[in-house]
Design a protein around this motif. Sequence first.
Motif, short mmCIF file in Angstrom:
data_model
loop_
_atom_site.label_atom_id
_atom_site.label_comp_id
_atom_site.label_asym_id
_atom_site.label_seq_id
_atom_site.Cartn_x
_atom_site.Cartn_y
_atom_site.Cartn_z
N ARG A 39 0.82 -1.21 0.00
CA ARG A 39 0.00 0.00 0.00
C ARG A 39 0.85 1.25 0.00
N ARG A 40 2.12 1.10 0.49
CA ARG A 40 2.92 2.32 0.58
C ARG A 40 4.33 2.14 0.00
N GLU A 41 4.63 0.95 -0.48
CA GLU A 41 5.97 0.76 -1.03
C GLU A 41 5.88 0.33 -2.49
N SER A 42 6.87 0.69 -3.27
CA SER A 42 6.82 0.51 -4.72
C SER A 42 7.14 -0.93 -5.12
N ALA A 43 6.23 -1.55 -5.89
CA ALA A 43 6.50 -2.89 -6.39
C ALA A 43 7.74 -2.89 -7.28
N ASP A 44 7.95 -1.79 -8.01
CA ASP A 44 9.13 -1.73 -8.88
C ASP A 44 10.42 -1.78 -8.06
N ALA A 45 10.42 -1.08 -6.92
CA ALA A 45 11.63 -1.09 -6.08
C ALA A 45 11.87 -2.50 -5.52
N VAL A 46 10.78 -3.20 -5.14
CA VAL A 46 10.92 -4.58 -4.66
C VAL A 46 11.48 -5.47 -5.76
N HIS A 47 10.93 -5.32 -6.97
CA HIS A 47 11.41 -6.12 -8.09
C HIS A 47 12.87 -5.84 -8.41
N GLU A 48 13.25 -4.58 -8.33
CA GLU A 48 14.63 -4.21 -8.63
C GLU A 48 15.57 -4.89 -7.61
N LEU A 49 15.18 -4.84 -6.32
CA LEU A 49 16.00 -5.46 -5.29
C LEU A 49 16.05 -6.98 -5.48
N ALA A 50 14.89 -7.58 -5.80
CA ALA A 50 14.86 -9.03 -6.03
C ALA A 50 15.78 -9.41 -7.19
N HIS A 51 15.78 -8.57 -8.20
CA HIS A 51 16.63 -8.80 -9.36
C HIS A 51 18.11 -8.73 -8.96
N GLN A 52 18.44 -7.74 -8.15
CA GLN A 52 19.84 -7.61 -7.69
C GLN A 52 20.26 -8.84 -6.87
N ILE A 53 19.33 -9.35 -6.05
CA ILE A 53 19.64 -10.53 -5.23
C ILE A 53 19.86 -11.75 -6.13
N ALA A 54 18.99 -11.90 -7.13
CA ALA A 54 19.17 -13.01 -8.08
C ALA A 54 20.51 -12.89 -8.79
N ALA A 55 20.89 -11.67 -9.11
CA ALA A 55 22.16 -11.46 -9.81
C ALA A 55 23.35 -11.88 -8.94
#
Lengths: 471, 471
Positions: free
Chosen positions: B400-416
Amino acid sequence: MIPRKTALSPGSPAPKPRSNAAPDNALAAELTRLLGPKKVLSALSERLSYRYDAIQFGETPLAVVLPESTADVVTAVQTARAAGVPIVGRGAASGLSGGAAPMQPGLVISFTRMTRLEVFPERREARAQAGVVTLSVTEMARPYGLLYPPDPASFRTSTIGGNLGENAGGPMCFKYGVTGDYVKSLEFVDAEGEVYEVGRGAYDLAGLLIGSEGTLGLITEATLRLTPPPKFTRTLMASFAEVGACAEAVSAAIAAGAVPSKLEFMDQACTRAVEDYLHLGLPVDAGAVLLVDTDGDDLDTVEEERALVEAACVEAGGTVRRASSDAESAALWQARRSVSPALGRIRPQRMNEDIVVPRSVLPDVVREIRALGDASGFPVVQFGHIGDGNLHPNILFDPRRESADAVHELAHQIAAVAIRHGGVLSGEHGIGTMKRPFMREAVDPVTLDVLWNVKRALDPAERLNPGKVLP
Amino acid sequence: MIPRKTALSPGSPAPKPRSNAAPDNALAAELTRLLGPKKVLSALSERLSYRYDAIQFGETPLAVVLPESTADVVTAVQTARAAGVPIVGRGAASGLSGGAAPMQPGLVISFTRMTRLEVFPERREARAQAGVVTLSVTEMARPYGLLYPPDPASFRTSTIGGNLGENAGGPMCFKYGVTGDYVKSLEFVDAEGEVYEVGRGAYDLAGLLIGSEGTLGLITEATLRLTPPPKFTRTLMASFAEVGACAEAVSAAIAAGAVPSKLEFMDQACTRAVEDYLHLGLPVDAGAVLLVDTDGDDLDTVEEERALVEAACVEAGGTVRRASSDAESAALWQARRSVSPALGRIRPQRMNEDIVVPRSVLPDVVREIRALGDASGFPVVQFGHIGDGNLHPNILFDPRRESADAVHELAHQIAAVAIRHGGVLSGEHGIGTMKRPFMREAVDPVTLDVLWNVKRALDPAERLNPGKVLP
């Protein structure tokens, strides 16, 4: 080994070399130009040795490449592709289903020089090139307290690549699983010469390659899982008047909680062949002989499991002999390991089946096959990994005076017995050419269509080991 | 669970139902005509519940079928095929990768009524329909002294069909293997409505289906391998100032010959979340907590293995606590099993990764992910099956208050991070939609092409669970 040659397809005319040098052999010449003369066999006298495996003659290849690296394999595949000829991979050629015997003249890639082997004890893994001899993996792992469990009978000569191609089993597979269960990842070269490294994730391409007999790709390397060996092993031999009692004893022992590491059975004809050969004092009047190992890290548990097996054997009317030393255990197992050479003394050739049936129908299956053998006039022996119902009925014959058609007919009848009792055609030797004609009875047409779709997805031009597995 | 909807393909317009009755829903009407109203859900209020799994929202299905037999599945598949809509299979929807969340409006087949389960103790097998709850297999096998080892955390609710679709693992998989290792054969329905029963032979179609998340076929039944349970289990917990020491202890214990049945790790953030939730007296100041079970049939060996692990932990600077009773052992394991609900108290949603990396690089990977989490501002916790390097970094957030894009970006960095250290994206939860965008980095384009060829060989119209696994 039954020299029934497949008719050549119109596009692949058989070569008619007039000399060892085969001057008209453009494929061999191009491969020699690219790889150098040491990695290419082009003389007929050399190529002749690459037309068969341990059970089947095939076509003499146009050229044989002995690669020393995956890059050599890629060059060979690309050259064969440009020449439009089929490609057959080959390890030690100790296979028993014709998997490595070419069905059309083409290129054979023999992996015996790709023998790089590394052991990573902390990860309990080994990385082996395709030509590594199976036993070498355990030998290199042993100083680290590790072992590679898959133990096909030929493990002193067979290669990891061949084992992977056929998904080979062995006596230990009842408890420890088959080759494919120990593969963490593998590298393969496809029909276009592309190189892949695949793990065991979603869309298990590695699992698809394992057991596909080189029809989907050529496995060049694999990462294998190693395990600590059991600290203790105990052996017993039991003999029974009749095979049904033997099968009942096995079922009862397993139901009682025993997990033997090996459970091998020999029928009377098989036991007599081995006794005539080695004079080990085997019970030649018994209808069936059972050999059992139990193993584990705790001696009490291992002996308790042996006692469970022994009680089940006695209950079923068997006579039990316990091995009292490692030497006696080795002597008992020598009997089982000597089946192949012993049979070779009765007739020069044999057709070796590899059926798997539910344990509950084993007595019926063994009896029906016995009756078929008796009616046929061919010597038929039966032995195998009774723990998982993997039976090896062998038809012994002399190709100089006995009809290959009659042998094939009998083999077909034996396969039909397995299928009628809910069994399958191959436990550990693969389908190859030997059992390919029976695939239409074992696999329904719809499933065969899908398998063909999978085959074409990986090898659209059908250039990899044509004439194998799929009918 | 991140409500990022895939753009609809032009051929699949989203329905715009105005009422629960959905009178314009021809698919639901035809299915109801063929299967009867009890097996079809067509009201919007009912269909809404079939648009998500435990982590991801998808599209609301046009209709939901609750089959009671394979024949019902065939009817449903043929009807969806005639209507040209995609088909998504669904078990308990407890999956953590979005595998059961539809990416396009279509048919959902929910297997929860297909619960036939039979145990065959003599063969050590069970035959289960897809909707059987995982734990039921062990419960029905227990009176015969048998157990079904795969133990995904959700095993009280997850289904065999879902476990097969994702090739689910669990704590016991380090010693005992994952779901696919226990499948002897399976029945599936393909995209045309054809039914297949396949074993694990040459061209391992069963192995290909397992873990393919319903993108190659719908698994309707499976024959599962059962094993006798170990007689004894011993538990210890160790805490370490830093995760590197924890990973070193694990490597040293395994190299010394211990084969723990479970080896689980929680980082400090994870331990604190559980302690805040349950007040178990966990060491909240430790950088890492390790939970270990050893098991086997001989108590001396089991305790010796625990002693090996304990010595390795102490050597690496850890503080060890042995469970002195089954009750204490259960309390320690309660900590690990409560991770999911504990995290739910911190933020309402989470992105749960499932990377697997070589054990040797675990300290570096955990530290790098910790640093990424700290820099991002999101709460990030790490836990997982450290024995085989399967790590679950979780990003906690409030949509409700945090960006799904920012979560996805972080998840992507972790996968990397995982890929850079030689790891893979999925250990046990599957690829689904969650990790599909990262597949292009994890799998080279040539291999992806072959995987697509295999997909099209089985599902040429791409109608099975579109938008999953393959990018």
